[in-house]
Design a protein around this motif. Structure first.
Motif, PDB file in Angstrom:
ATOM      1  N   MET A  97      19.543  50.843  45.566  1.00 57.68           N
ATOM      2  CA  MET A  97      18.618  50.643  46.681  1.00 57.68           C
ATOM      3  C   MET A  97      19.301  51.067  47.969  1.00 57.68           C
ATOM      4  SD  MET A  97      16.920  47.080  48.041  1.00 57.68           S
ATOM      5  CE  MET A  97      16.102  46.810  46.471  1.00 57.68           C
ATOM      6  N   PRO A  98      18.673  51.951  48.758  1.00 60.30           N
ATOM      7  CA  PRO A  98      19.288  52.422  49.989  1.00 60.30           C
ATOM      8  C   PRO A  98      19.608  51.248  50.914  1.00 60.30           C
ATOM      9  CG  PRO A  98      17.384  53.769  49.409  1.00 60.30           C
ATOM     10  CD  PRO A  98      17.374  52.583  48.500  1.00 60.30           C
ATOM     11  N   GLY A  99      20.805  51.258  51.486  1.00 55.84           N
ATOM     12  CA  GLY A  99      21.200  50.234  52.431  1.00 55.84           C
ATOM     13  C   GLY A  99      21.668  48.940  51.792  1.00 55.84           C
ATOM     14  N   ALA A 100      21.660  48.857  50.460  1.00 56.75           N
ATOM     15  CA  ALA A 100      22.089  47.639  49.787  1.00 56.75           C
ATOM     16  C   ALA A 100      23.587  47.436  49.969  1.00 56.75           C
ATOM     17  CB  ALA A 100      21.747  47.712  48.300  1.00 56.75           C
ATOM     18  N   THR A 101      24.014  46.173  50.094  1.00 57.56           N
ATOM     19  CA  THR A 101      25.429  45.860  50.220  1.00 57.56           C
ATOM     20  C   THR A 101      26.124  46.079  48.880  1.00 57.56           C
ATOM     21  OG1 THR A 101      24.893  44.175  51.865  1.00 57.56           O
ATOM     22  CG2 THR A 101      27.087  44.092  50.878  1.00 57.56           C
ATOM     23  N   PRO A 102      27.214  46.861  48.835  1.00 59.69           N
ATOM     24  CA  PRO A 102      27.848  47.161  47.547  1.00 59.69           C
ATOM     25  C   PRO A 102      28.490  45.929  46.929  1.00 59.69           C
ATOM     26  CG  PRO A 102      29.166  47.999  49.371  1.00 59.69           C
ATOM     27  CD  PRO A 102      27.870  47.534  49.957  1.00 59.69           C
ATOM     28  N   ARG A 103      28.369  45.815  45.617  1.00 56.70           N
ATOM     29  CA  ARG A 103      29.024  44.765  44.856  1.00 56.70           C
ATOM     30  C   ARG A 103      30.259  45.340  44.170  1.00 56.70           C
ATOM     31  NH1 ARG A 103      25.662  40.310  43.195  1.00 56.70           N
ATOM     32  NH2 ARG A 103      23.603  40.416  44.157  1.00 56.70           N
ATOM     33  N   HIS A 104      31.299  44.527  44.090  1.00 55.53           N
ATOM     34  CA  HIS A 104      32.510  44.933  43.387  1.00 55.53           C
ATOM     35  C   HIS A 104      32.908  43.833  42.426  1.00 55.53           C
ATOM     36  CE1 HIS A 104      32.996  48.383  45.958  1.00 55.53           C
ATOM     37  NE2 HIS A 104      33.086  47.643  47.043  1.00 55.53           N
ATOM     38  N   GLY A 105      33.461  44.228  41.282  1.00 61.28           N
ATOM     39  CA  GLY A 105      34.034  43.248  40.375  1.00 61.28           C
ATOM     40  C   GLY A 105      35.137  42.483  41.083  1.00 61.28           C
ATOM     41  N   LEU A 106      35.351  41.238  40.669  1.00 60.50           N
ATOM     42  CA  LEU A 106      36.296  40.363  41.364  1.00 60.50           C
ATOM     43  C   LEU A 106      37.701  40.951  41.405  1.00 60.50           C
ATOM     44  CD1 LEU A 106      36.879  37.711  42.774  1.00 60.50           C
ATOM     45  CD2 LEU A 106      37.036  36.602  40.521  1.00 60.50           C
ATOM     46  N   ALA A 107      38.173  41.521  40.296  1.00 58.43           N
ATOM     47  CA  ALA A 107      39.521  42.106  40.285  1.00 58.43           C
ATOM     48  C   ALA A 107      39.621  43.261  41.274  1.00 58.43           C
ATOM     49  CB  ALA A 107      39.884  42.571  38.881  1.00 58.43           C
ATOM     50  N   ARG A 108      38.585  44.085  41.333  1.00 60.76           N
ATOM     51  CA  ARG A 108      38.605  45.190  42.277  1.00 60.76           C
ATOM     52  C   ARG A 108      38.549  44.677  43.708  1.00 60.76           C
ATOM     53  NH1 ARG A 108      34.147  50.032  43.178  1.00 60.76           N
ATOM     54  NH2 ARG A 108      35.400  51.201  44.676  1.00 60.76           N
ATOM     55  N   ALA A 109      37.762  43.621  43.934  1.00 63.31           N
ATOM     56  CA  ALA A 109      37.669  43.056  45.280  1.00 63.31           C
ATOM     57  C   ALA A 109      39.027  42.564  45.766  1.00 63.31           C
ATOM     58  CB  ALA A 109      36.657  41.918  45.296  1.00 63.31           C
ATOM     59  N   LEU A 110      39.802  41.952  44.871  1.00 59.01           N
ATOM     60  CA  LEU A 110      41.143  41.506  45.236  1.00 59.01           C
ATOM     61  C   LEU A 110      42.053  42.687  45.547  1.00 59.01           C
ATOM     62  CD1 LEU A 110      41.729  38.644  42.638  1.00 59.01           C
ATOM     63  CD2 LEU A 110      41.493  38.384  45.097  1.00 59.01           C
ATOM     64  N   SER A 111      42.031  43.718  44.691  1.00 52.32           N
ATOM     65  CA  SER A 111      42.924  44.855  44.894  1.00 52.32           C
ATOM     66  C   SER A 111      42.570  45.618  46.163  1.00 52.32           C
ATOM     67  CB  SER A 111      42.890  45.783  43.678  1.00 52.32           C
ATOM     68  OG  SER A 111      41.644  46.439  43.554  1.00 52.32           O
ATOM     69  N   LYS A 112      41.281  45.669  46.519  1.00 54.83           N
ATOM     70  CA  LYS A 112      40.868  46.383  47.721  1.00 54.83           C
ATOM     71  C   LYS A 112      41.387  45.710  48.996  1.00 54.83           C
ATOM     72  CE  LYS A 112      36.659  47.991  48.176  1.00 54.83           C
ATOM     73  NZ  LYS A 112      36.924  49.428  48.443  1.00 54.83           N
ATOM     74  N   ARG A 113      41.745  44.441  48.889  1.00 52.48           N
ATOM     75  CA  ARG A 113      42.315  43.749  50.046  1.00 52.48           C
ATOM     76  C   ARG A 113      43.805  44.009  50.201  1.00 52.48           C
ATOM     77  NH1 ARG A 113      39.218  38.041  51.108  1.00 52.48           N
ATOM     78  NH2 ARG A 113      37.170  38.642  50.330  1.00 52.48           N
ATOM     79  N   GLY A 114      44.373  44.768  49.258  1.00 55.69           N
ATOM     80  CA  GLY A 114      45.769  45.182  49.396  1.00 55.69           C
ATOM     81  C   GLY A 114      46.783  44.100  49.090  1.00 55.69           C
ATOM     82  N   VAL A 115      46.398  43.081  48.300  1.00 61.31           N
ATOM     83  CA  VAL A 115      47.331  41.994  48.008  1.00 61.31           C
ATOM     84  C   VAL A 115      47.928  42.097  46.610  1.00 61.31           C
ATOM     85  CG1 VAL A 115      46.253  40.408  49.635  1.00 61.31           C
ATOM     86  CG2 VAL A 115      45.433  40.484  47.268  1.00 61.31           C
ATOM     87  N   CYS A 116      47.342  42.921  45.761  1.00 55.83           N
ATOM     88  CA  CYS A 116      47.829  43.058  44.393  1.00 55.83           C
ATOM     89  C   CYS A 116      47.148  44.259  43.756  1.00 55.83           C
ATOM     90  CB  CYS A 116      47.540  41.800  43.570  1.00 55.83           C
ATOM     91  SG  CYS A 116      45.773  41.436  43.397  1.00 55.83           S
ATOM     92  N   SER A 117      47.643  44.646  42.597  1.00 56.34           N
ATOM     93  CA  SER A 117      46.973  45.690  41.828  1.00 56.34           C
ATOM     94  C   SER A 117      45.771  45.097  41.115  1.00 56.34           C
ATOM     95  CB  SER A 117      47.930  46.294  40.804  1.00 56.34           C
ATOM     96  OG  SER A 117      48.225  45.345  39.797  1.00 56.34           O
ATOM     97  N   ARG A 118      44.883  45.954  40.609  1.00 57.68           N
ATOM     98  CA  ARG A 118      43.727  45.453  39.874  1.00 57.68           C
ATOM     99  C   ARG A 118      44.171  44.779  38.562  1.00 57.68           C
ATOM    100  NH1 ARG A 118      38.444  49.183  38.881  1.00 57.68           N
ATOM    101  NH2 ARG A 118      39.072  49.810  40.983  1.00 57.68           N
ATOM    102  N   THR A 119      45.214  45.318  37.941  1.00 53.30           N
ATOM    103  CA  THR A 119      45.731  44.703  36.711  1.00 53.30           C
ATOM    104  C   THR A 119      46.266  43.302  36.981  1.00 53.30           C
ATOM    105  OG1 THR A 119      46.309  46.867  35.791  1.00 53.30           O
ATOM    106  CG2 THR A 119      47.426  44.947  34.855  1.00 53.30           C
TER     107      THR A 119
END
Length: 242
Positions: free
Chosen positions: A1-23
């Motif tokens: 849906m255009p303009g929808a807020t993207p969802r991320h899996g929890l592990a990816r959400a953590l890694s995107k914050r730069g605190v750990c790897s996804r693994t």
């Protein structure tokens, strides 16, 4: 849906914050250390929305890590991975006494290769560097077991098809040559697995040394083998393409 807020899996959400790897994030999640809105979640793929869900680790609020950008002169013999299943020494041995937060390699160099290797905890920046469409060229100095003639240099630049995969160099030139060996200057605009070694092997060259000396405008310079330094703000921006 255009303009929808993207969802991320929890592990990816953590890694995107730069605190750990996804693994590592997945390990924390499965161990019950991560809560979403106060509830323990054990599914690394649990969908989250940035700014909407409150995520904690060990019941502590999770703040984004300060961005970190480093360059290492990788020595030969180290594996570019955080953990090696064969218990070989990894590039992280170069940082053991530094007390750094989590960082990940930006691209990689194989065990036998040396030279410029980037690290960061900024996944978006790393993706720009490694994306063939947006990333900078990579320059290598490669020692081979004999001097190639001009026709061979042209053929190397044109490239080959190996197992259905095109392998070529953006440019290739003779740097210097001795009686038994030669050094080549090779520039790649994409990064395929062991690309240079496979390309040269197709022309019956043995690679004696392979050193990455530049990524885009960033040069290895006189950084000592095994040493590292933070990138300047100017270097970070230049590698991003600003």
């Amino acid at each position: 849906m255009p303009g929808a807020t993207p969802r991320h899996g929890l592990a990816r959400a953590l890694s995107k914050r730069g605190v750990c790897s996804r693994t590592q994030a997945a390990e924390w999640i499965r161990a019950g250390r991560v809560r979403v809105d106060g509830r323990i979640v054990r599914d690394p793929e649990f969908p989250t929305i940035a700014g909407r869900h409150r995520i904690t680790v060990d019941e502590q609020p999770l703040d984004a890590a300060a961005p970190l950008y480093l360059v290492l002169n990788k020595p030969r013999g180290l594996v570019t991975t955080a953990r090696d299943e064969h218990d070989r020494d990894t590039v992280y041995t170069c940082f053991e006494s530094a007390g750094l937060p989590w960082i990940a390699p930006v691209g990689r160099l194989d065990k036998a290769s040396e030279g410029l290797l980037l690290f960061s905890n900024d996944p978006a920046w790393a993706a720009r560097i490694t994306d063939p469409a947006t990333g900078p060229d990579k320059r290598y100095h490669v020692q081979v077991d004999r001097r190639p003639d001009d026709d061979t240099l042209d053929a190397l630049a044109d490239g080959i098809l190996a197992d259905g995969e095109p392998l070529h160099a953006k440019s290739i030139a003779l740097l210097r040559a001795g009686d038994r060996t030669a050094w080549l200057d090779i520039v790649l605009d994409e990064g395929r697995n062991r690309q240079i070694r496979r390309l040269l092997a197709a022309f019956d060259f043995d690679v004696l040394r392979l050193v990455r000396v530049a990524i885009g405008p960033l040069e290895l310079g006189d950084l000592a083998k095994g040493a590292w330094r933070p990138l300047t703000e100017t270097e970070v921006a230049a590698l991003r393409g600003d």
